[in-house]
Design an enzyme around this catalytic site. Structure first.
Site, PDB file in Angstrom:
ATOM      1  N   ARG A 191     -11.697  -7.443  29.604  1.00  0.00           N
ATOM      2  CA  ARG A 191     -10.634  -6.998  30.510  1.00  0.00           C
ATOM      3  C   ARG A 191     -11.053  -5.788  31.341  1.00  0.00           C
ATOM      4  NH1 ARG A 191      -6.038  -3.767  27.823  1.00  0.00           N
ATOM      5  NH2 ARG A 191      -7.792  -2.315  27.991  1.00  0.00           N
ATOM      6  N   PHE A 261       1.029  -4.230  11.521  1.00  0.00           N
ATOM      7  CA  PHE A 261      -0.023  -3.371  12.071  1.00  0.00           C
ATOM      8  C   PHE A 261      -1.252  -4.205  12.474  1.00  0.00           C
ATOM      9  CE2 PHE A 261      -3.976  -1.059  11.093  1.00  0.00           C
ATOM     10  CZ  PHE A 261      -3.896  -0.027  12.023  1.00  0.00           C
TER      11      PHE A 261
HETATM   12  C1  PS7 Z   1      -7.975   3.505  13.195  1.00  0.00           C
HETATM   13  C2  PS7 Z   1      -6.021   2.125  14.054  1.00  0.00           C
HETATM   14  C3  PS7 Z   1      -6.501  -4.111  11.725  1.00  0.00           C
HETATM   15  C4  PS7 Z   1      -8.324  -5.027  10.184  1.00  0.00           C
HETATM   16  C5  PS7 Z   1     -10.172   4.969  18.780  1.00  0.00           C
HETATM   17  C6  PS7 Z   1      -7.932  -1.469  15.372  1.00  0.00           C
HETATM   18  C7  PS7 Z   1     -12.666   2.569  21.602  1.00  0.00           C
HETATM   19  C8  PS7 Z   1     -10.458  -2.061  20.813  1.00  0.00           C
HETATM   20  O1  PS7 Z   1     -12.756   1.921  25.026  1.00  0.00           O
HETATM   21  O2  PS7 Z   1      -8.640   2.998  24.043  1.00  0.00           O
HETATM   22  O3  PS7 Z   1     -10.820   3.269  25.769  1.00  0.00           O
HETATM   23  O4  PS7 Z   1     -11.095   0.932  26.582  1.00  0.00           O
HETATM   24  O5  PS7 Z   1      -8.134   0.573  24.294  1.00  0.00           O
HETATM   25  C9  PS7 Z   1      -7.921   2.560  15.516  1.00  0.00           C
HETATM   26  C10 PS7 Z   1      -8.864  -4.485  12.485  1.00  0.00           C
HETATM   27  C11 PS7 Z   1     -11.724   3.277  17.836  1.00  0.00           C
HETATM   28  C12 PS7 Z   1     -10.148  -1.969  16.352  1.00  0.00           C
HETATM   29  C13 PS7 Z   1     -12.385   0.853  19.848  1.00  0.00           C
HETATM   30  C14 PS7 Z   1      -9.170   3.205  15.950  1.00  0.00           C
HETATM   31  C15 PS7 Z   1      -8.656  -3.954  13.815  1.00  0.00           C
HETATM   32  C16 PS7 Z   1     -12.891   3.899  18.493  1.00  0.00           C
HETATM   33  C17 PS7 Z   1      -9.836  -1.228  17.586  1.00  0.00           C
HETATM   34  C18 PS7 Z   1      -9.314   2.966  17.412  1.00  0.00           C
HETATM   35  C19 PS7 Z   1      -9.677  -2.886  14.120  1.00  0.00           C
HETATM   36  C20 PS7 Z   1     -13.740   2.868  19.226  1.00  0.00           C
HETATM   37  C21 PS7 Z   1      -8.993   0.354  21.398  1.00  0.00           C
HETATM   38  C22 PS7 Z   1     -11.014  -1.244  18.535  1.00  0.00           C
HETATM   39  O6  PS7 Z   1      -9.229   1.511  22.152  1.00  0.00           O
HETATM   40  O7  PS7 Z   1     -10.509   1.310  24.219  1.00  0.00           O
HETATM   41  C23 PS7 Z   1      -7.349   2.734  14.306  1.00  0.00           C
HETATM   42  C24 PS7 Z   1      -7.924  -4.533  11.516  1.00  0.00           C
HETATM   43  C25 PS7 Z   1     -10.469   3.726  18.008  1.00  0.00           C
HETATM   44  C26 PS7 Z   1      -9.290  -2.100  15.331  1.00  0.00           C
HETATM   45  C27 PS7 Z   1     -12.913   2.041  20.231  1.00  0.00           C
HETATM   46  C28 PS7 Z   1     -11.283   0.234  20.545  1.00  0.00           C
HETATM   47  C29 PS7 Z   1      -9.937   0.307  20.270  1.00  0.00           C
HETATM   48  C30 PS7 Z   1     -10.664  -0.873  19.961  1.00  0.00           C
HETATM   49  P1  PS7 Z   1     -11.327   1.889  25.462  1.00  0.00           P
HETATM   50  P2  PS7 Z   1      -9.048   1.612  23.737  1.00  0.00           P
HETATM   51 MN    MN Z   2      -8.599   1.493  27.228  1.00  0.00          MN
END
Ligand code: PS7
Ligand code: MN
Ligand code: MN
Ligand code: MN
Ligand code: MN
Ligand code: MN
Length: 343
Positions: A191, A261
């Site tokens: 996206r 969640f």
């Molecule tokens: C600990 C809830 C639920 C088993 C900050 C949730 C960025 C897609 O790069 O800001 O700014 O465009 O939209 C979240 C699995 C991770 C993956 C990852 C931590 C699901 C740092 C989320 C979220 C596992 C690295 C969206 C991965 O951020 O992205 C907690 C189960 C963070 C999850 C990054 C991205 C999250 C992401 P950007 P966004």
């Molecule tokens: Mn983002």
């Protein structure tokens, strides 16, 4: 959070929840609904990773500074006064006031701290590895997504099991947990094509775009639209491979707050992939699902039966959009068939 929950919270923990609401458009509501002590652990896990990702994303930090910061980030959790005031990023406040986050981290139970610190360590090293190279093969795409999102899924699953609100099996099955993260991250990368390339970042794997273009940025040129759509559809098809694992993972969850969640972001991601598929807007601006659609998904995705119905609906919508001339057509239809059979 309800009045009596807020009343009993320390000032610094309240500040953490304010940062959560400021930095996550989608995660704040589902994190605040988590049961018991899992809620604070996941809130702090989110803010720690948001801080780490803000360092990764900041293109104004020289590599010589950024690489050691990413590698050492997990040690800052135990340095009460560590902060970083030079970021230019939108979410820089979490780095400027990192002492408030690390203070609350150190108050968590040891079983939670160990998971968060370990994931932070492995993610920081992985981010540093990919600062110095591009995402080349499809296998490297899976590896980058493992570092920045699969590890989040693995860590969250370990937190769920540590809280006793999920079976030990949930925390032990790292393959399924990894798929949960990969599905979200690949959707985010697909996206965010335009935003990322305009900022000098490249997360679309070269093995995919080299089949259609000499340079990744060129896919945004109007005369390259057909190639661009072929590349887009190839990546959407690759992301869809994770949906069967997502279904298996969600079926193992017993706690309602954990189920919501986990399930809500996954169905949102599938809805996002469905609007992105074969959509020229991916190369012209931001593609978002309609607000009303998002609200409906958030309300509906609270049990396995509803999630299966949502997946059936979107995979049917996707099948309708598969073009007769698309190079990935056969593979797209194949994975949609597998998903239909499982859901
Ligand atoms: C600990 C809830 C639920 C088993 C900050 C949730 C960025 C897609 O790069 O800001 O700014 O465009 O939209 C979240 C699995 C991770 C993956 C990852 C931590 C699901 C740092 C989320 C979220 C596992 C690295 C969206 C991965 O951020 O992205 C907690 C189960 C963070 C999850 C990054 C991205 C999250 C992401 P950007 P966004
Ligand atoms: Mn983002
Ligand atoms: Mn990032
Ligand atoms: Mn980011
Ligand atoms: Mn961002
Ligand atoms: Mn992104």
């Amino acid at each position: 959070l309800c009045f009596s929950c807020q009343e009993s919270m320390s000032e610094s923990l309240r500040t953490c929840y304010t940062y959560l609401n400021q930095t996550s458009r989608s995660f704040a509501a589902v994190i605040e609904s988590l049961d018991g002590d899992l809620r604070h652990a996941v809130c702090i896990f989110y803010l720690v990773l948001r801080s780490l990702d803000t360092v990764e994303d900041d293109m104004t930090i020289p590599l010589a500074t950024k690489v050691p910061m990413l590698n050492d980030f997990h040690t800052f959790l135990y340095q009460a006064d560590w902060c970083f005031t030079e970021s230019q990023e939108k979410d820089r406040q979490v780095l400027e006031d990192f002492p408030t986050i690390s203070l609350e981290f150190r108050k968590l139970g040891q079983q939670y701290r160990e998971v968060i610190s370990d994931i932070c360590h492995r993610m920081g090293m992985g981010m540093a590895e990919f600062l110095e190279k591009k995402v080349g093969s499809m296998k490297e795409w899976d590896l980058y997504c493992h570092y920045v999102a699969g590890l989040v899924g693995i860590g969250l699953s370990q937190l769920f099991s540590a809280s006793q609100l999920a079976d030990p099996e949930v925390g032990q099955d790292t393959e399924l947990a990894n798929s949960m993260g990969l599905f979200l991250q690949k959707t985010n990368i697909i996206r965010d094509y335009l935003e990322d390339t305009q900022q000098g970042r490249a997360f679309w794997p070269q093995e995919a775009w080299v089949q259609f273009s000499d340079r990744l940025e060129d896919l945004a040129q109007p005369e390259k639209l057909e190639s661009a759509l072929s590349c887009l559809n190839l990546l959407v098809t690759d992301a869809l491979r994770h949906v069967p694992d997502v279904l298996t993972y969600l079926a193992r969850l017993r706690n309602q707050s954990i189920f919501n969640f986990c399930a809500i972001p996954q169905v949102m991601a599938l809805a996002t992939l469905t609007v992105c598929y074969n959509n020229p807007m991916v190369f012209r601006g931001v593609v978002k699902i309609r607000k009303g659609q998002a609200v409906t998904l958030m309300m509906d995705a609270n049990n396995m039966e509803a999630v299966r119905a949502i997946i059936t609906q979107y995979s049917g919508e996707l099948r309708q959009k598969v073009s007769l001339t698309d190079p990935s057509r056969a593979e797209t239809l194949h994975i949609l068939g597998v998903i239909a059979e499982k859901s």
